[in-house]
Design a protein around this motif. Sequence first.
Motif, PDB file in Angstrom:
ATOM      1  N   ARG A  76       3.248   4.489  -6.962  1.00  0.00           N
ATOM      2  CA  ARG A  76       1.934   3.899  -6.752  1.00  0.00           C
ATOM      3  C   ARG A  76       1.288   3.499  -7.987  1.00  0.00           C
ATOM      4  O   ARG A  76       0.265   2.384  -7.027  1.00  0.00           O
ATOM      5  N   GLY A  77       1.072   3.084  -8.972  1.00  0.00           N
ATOM      6  CA  GLY A  77       0.065   3.085  -9.485  1.00  0.00           C
ATOM      7  C   GLY A  77       0.605   1.049  -9.071  1.00  0.00           C
ATOM      8  O   GLY A  77      -0.750   0.191  -9.052  1.00  0.00           O
ATOM      9  N   LEU A  78       1.333   0.529  -8.847  1.00  0.00           N
ATOM     10  CA  LEU A  78       1.963  -0.808  -8.681  1.00  0.00           C
ATOM     11  C   LEU A  78       1.624  -1.115  -6.782  1.00  0.00           C
ATOM     12  O   LEU A  78       1.286  -2.160  -6.619  1.00  0.00           O
ATOM     13  N   ALA A  79       1.317  -0.583  -6.190  1.00  0.00           N
ATOM     14  CA  ALA A  79       0.312  -0.018  -4.704  1.00  0.00           C
ATOM     15  C   ALA A  79      -0.379  -0.569  -4.792  1.00  0.00           C
ATOM     16  O   ALA A  79      -1.298  -0.850  -3.867  1.00  0.00           O
ATOM     17  N   ALA A  80      -1.304   0.264  -5.854  1.00  0.00           N
ATOM     18  CA  ALA A  80      -2.777   0.277  -6.235  1.00  0.00           C
ATOM     19  C   ALA A  80      -2.874  -0.966  -6.464  1.00  0.00           C
ATOM     20  O   ALA A  80      -3.798  -1.619  -5.995  1.00  0.00           O
ATOM     21  N   VAL A  81      -2.174  -1.316  -7.556  1.00  0.00           N
ATOM     22  CA  VAL A  81      -2.507  -3.058  -7.563  1.00  0.00           C
ATOM     23  C   VAL A  81      -2.563  -3.913  -7.048  1.00  0.00           C
ATOM     24  O   VAL A  81      -3.725  -4.712  -6.364  1.00  0.00           O
ATOM     25  N   ILE A  82      -1.759  -4.088  -5.777  1.00  0.00           N
ATOM     26  CA  ILE A  82      -1.578  -4.891  -4.793  1.00  0.00           C
ATOM     27  C   ILE A  82      -3.017  -5.255  -4.086  1.00  0.00           C
ATOM     28  O   ILE A  82      -2.978  -5.618  -3.510  1.00  0.00           O
ATOM     29  N   ALA A  83      -3.112  -2.902  -3.595  1.00  0.00           N
ATOM     30  CA  ALA A  83      -4.173  -2.930  -2.344  1.00  0.00           C
ATOM     31  C   ALA A  83      -5.165  -3.459  -3.213  1.00  0.00           C
ATOM     32  O   ALA A  83      -6.179  -4.525  -2.788  1.00  0.00           O
ATOM     33  N   ALA A  84      -5.667  -4.536  -4.546  1.00  0.00           N
ATOM     34  CA  ALA A  84      -6.736  -5.263  -5.621  1.00  0.00           C
ATOM     35  C   ALA A  84      -6.380  -6.646  -5.265  1.00  0.00           C
ATOM     36  O   ALA A  84      -6.975  -7.454  -5.508  1.00  0.00           O
ATOM     37  N   GLN A  85      -5.348  -6.561  -5.675  1.00  0.00           N
ATOM     38  CA  GLN A  85      -4.978  -8.112  -5.806  1.00  0.00           C
ATOM     39  C   GLN A  85      -4.198  -8.673  -4.351  1.00  0.00           C
ATOM     40  O   GLN A  85      -2.547  -8.504  -4.993  1.00  0.00           O
ATOM     41  N   PRO A  86      -4.056  -8.524  -3.584  1.00  0.00           N
ATOM     42  CA  PRO A  86      -3.153  -8.652  -2.171  1.00  0.00           C
ATOM     43  C   PRO A  86      -2.449 -10.178  -2.239  1.00  0.00           C
ATOM     44  O   PRO A  86      -1.745 -10.243  -1.553  1.00  0.00           O
ATOM     45  N   ASP A  87      -3.128 -10.864  -2.720  1.00  0.00           N
ATOM     46  CA  ASP A  87      -2.282 -11.971  -3.202  1.00  0.00           C
ATOM     47  C   ASP A  87      -1.447 -12.583  -4.233  1.00  0.00           C
ATOM     48  O   ASP A  87      -0.767 -13.945  -4.109  1.00  0.00           O
ATOM     49  N   ILE A  88      -0.684 -11.342  -4.160  1.00  0.00           N
ATOM     50  CA  ILE A  88      -0.064 -11.514  -5.962  1.00  0.00           C
ATOM     51  C   ILE A  88       1.504 -12.292  -5.695  1.00  0.00           C
ATOM     52  O   ILE A  88       2.088 -12.189  -4.825  1.00  0.00           O
ATOM     53  N   GLY A  89       1.411 -13.119  -6.791  1.00  0.00           N
ATOM     54  CA  GLY A  89       3.360 -13.367  -7.049  1.00  0.00           C
ATOM     55  C   GLY A  89       4.557 -13.259  -6.710  1.00  0.00           C
ATOM     56  O   GLY A  89       4.461 -12.250  -8.086  1.00  0.00           O
ATOM     57  N   GLN A  90       5.183 -13.300  -6.612  1.00  0.00           N
ATOM     58  CA  GLN A  90       6.673 -12.969  -7.597  1.00  0.00           C
ATOM     59  C   GLN A  90       6.755 -12.800  -8.638  1.00  0.00           C
ATOM     60  O   GLN A  90       7.022 -11.603  -9.286  1.00  0.00           O
ATOM     61  N   GLU A  91       6.339 -13.670  -9.880  1.00  0.00           N
ATOM     62  CA  GLU A  91       5.583 -13.850 -11.174  1.00  0.00           C
ATOM     63  C   GLU A  91       4.824 -12.829 -11.923  1.00  0.00           C
ATOM     64  O   GLU A  91       5.546 -11.926 -11.932  1.00  0.00           O
ATOM     65  N   VAL A 175       0.329  -0.597   2.208  1.00  0.00           N
ATOM     66  CA  VAL A 175      -0.333  -0.559   1.193  1.00  0.00           C
ATOM     67  C   VAL A 175      -1.796  -1.096   2.356  1.00  0.00           C
ATOM     68  O   VAL A 175      -0.894  -2.753   2.804  1.00  0.00           O
ATOM     69  N   PHE A 176      -2.544  -0.465   1.863  1.00  0.00           N
ATOM     70  CA  PHE A 176      -3.636  -1.659   2.851  1.00  0.00           C
ATOM     71  C   PHE A 176      -5.113  -2.106   2.253  1.00  0.00           C
ATOM     72  O   PHE A 176      -5.448  -2.128   1.168  1.00  0.00           O
ATOM     73  N   VAL A 177      -6.067  -3.222   2.816  1.00  0.00           N
ATOM     74  CA  VAL A 177      -6.589  -3.873   1.911  1.00  0.00           C
ATOM     75  C   VAL A 177      -7.753  -4.503   2.683  1.00  0.00           C
ATOM     76  O   VAL A 177      -7.462  -4.516   3.973  1.00  0.00           O
ATOM     77  N   ASP A 178      -8.719  -4.549   2.057  1.00  0.00           N
ATOM     78  CA  ASP A 178     -10.333  -4.099   2.646  1.00  0.00           C
ATOM     79  C   ASP A 178     -10.336  -5.615   2.827  1.00  0.00           C
ATOM     80  O   ASP A 178     -10.119  -6.827   2.775  1.00  0.00           O
ATOM     81  N   ASP A 179     -10.976  -5.577   4.406  1.00  0.00           N
ATOM     82  CA  ASP A 179     -10.771  -6.825   5.078  1.00  0.00           C
ATOM     83  C   ASP A 179     -12.378  -7.356   4.631  1.00  0.00           C
ATOM     84  O   ASP A 179     -12.520  -8.061   5.901  1.00  0.00           O
ATOM     85  N   GLY A 180     -13.281  -6.747   3.894  1.00  0.00           N
ATOM     86  CA  GLY A 180     -14.693  -7.459   3.656  1.00  0.00           C
ATOM     87  C   GLY A 180     -15.760  -6.709   5.239  1.00  0.00           C
ATOM     88  O   GLY A 180     -16.839  -7.077   4.745  1.00  0.00           O
ATOM     89  N   ASN A 181     -15.348  -6.090   6.163  1.00  0.00           N
ATOM     90  CA  ASN A 181     -15.818  -5.843   7.184  1.00  0.00           C
ATOM     91  C   ASN A 181     -16.408  -4.262   6.871  1.00  0.00           C
ATOM     92  O   ASN A 181     -16.358  -3.996   8.029  1.00  0.00           O
ATOM     93  N   LEU A 186      -3.281  -3.338   7.121  1.00  0.00           N
ATOM     94  CA  LEU A 186      -2.236  -3.931   6.663  1.00  0.00           C
ATOM     95  C   LEU A 186      -1.855  -4.965   5.694  1.00  0.00           C
ATOM     96  O   LEU A 186      -1.963  -5.730   6.408  1.00  0.00           O
ATOM     97  N   TRP A 187      -1.281  -4.577   4.373  1.00  0.00           N
ATOM     98  CA  TRP A 187      -0.821  -6.023   3.315  1.00  0.00           C
ATOM     99  C   TRP A 187       0.079  -5.805   3.860  1.00  0.00           C
ATOM    100  O   TRP A 187       1.689  -6.877   4.171  1.00  0.00           O
ATOM    101  N   GLY A 188       1.170  -4.585   3.677  1.00  0.00           N
ATOM    102  CA  GLY A 188       3.172  -4.074   3.977  1.00  0.00           C
ATOM    103  C   GLY A 188       3.112  -3.116   2.729  1.00  0.00           C
ATOM    104  O   GLY A 188       3.006  -2.041   3.419  1.00  0.00           O
ATOM    105  N   LEU A 189       4.632  -3.074   2.047  1.00  0.00           N
ATOM    106  CA  LEU A 189       4.593  -2.315   1.734  1.00  0.00           C
ATOM    107  C   LEU A 189       5.548  -2.281   0.746  1.00  0.00           C
ATOM    108  O   LEU A 189       5.455  -3.420   0.462  1.00  0.00           O
ATOM    109  N   VAL A 190       4.923  -1.328  -0.374  1.00  0.00           N
ATOM    110  CA  VAL A 190       5.551  -1.428  -1.756  1.00  0.00           C
ATOM    111  C   VAL A 190       6.928  -0.069  -1.315  1.00  0.00           C
ATOM    112  O   VAL A 190       6.766   1.296  -1.315  1.00  0.00           O
TER     113      VAL A 190
END
Length: 258
Positions: A76-91, A175-181, A186-190
Amino acid sequence: MRGNALIRSKAGQTLMRPSVIAAAIAFAVTVVAGFYADYQNRVVHRQQARADVSEQLGLVRARLEGNINGNIQLVRGLAAVIAAQPDIGQEQFGKIAQRLIGDHSQLRNIAGAPELVISLMYPMQGNERAIGLDYRENEQQRDAALRAVESRQMILAGPVDLLQGGQGFIARFPVFVDDGNGGDHLWGLVSAVIDVDRLYADSGLLAPDLPIEVAIAGKDAMADDSTVFFGSSEIFGDDPALSQVTLPSGNWRMAAIP
């Protein structure tokens, strides 16, 4: 004769002396009391045996529930990180997942699936075959993945056969991310794969000295599903002690006999 057990009534009928009748009644009472005592002993024994089974089942259930929920909280913690940083890469994904998993041996891997296609993975070694899996096209995993998206809640599926080999339970977080509006998209799934055998072993289900036989039903955490995925289905029909594993997104039903 005075010692004779039989006496003659005035009508000539043969009667037994009162002492003999009393002895016969006492004997009958003793026999009935013996049968009743034996019955009570058997009832008490069954009740004690059932209490022992229920106690052992409760211990196993608590360990199983704790292990499942512990694994889920890590992811759940990782999902929260991705919601805040949706452009996260593999590294970066790999570094965060490595810190989360650490020596937690029940977790086989953690995957990220932007737009429902797996492209992020930790550890990568041994899980290469899962890269590129599209949940919408995988018949075995599609329903649970879409259920997670539609419900916007974590869904625990399984046990399922894994592309990497073996079986696992899969916890999927939409994982859902803020659309700014003021809304989100939906970002996707962890998803995290929990190793079936390690989970069972760490929960005590595979202990050679376990004094009970256990069966678990409710595939995909659906308590009303009669599919037995651990133990023999016959246990549920053998007047077992019953318990329930409470999961974040459903339940499993447990049954046990001596």
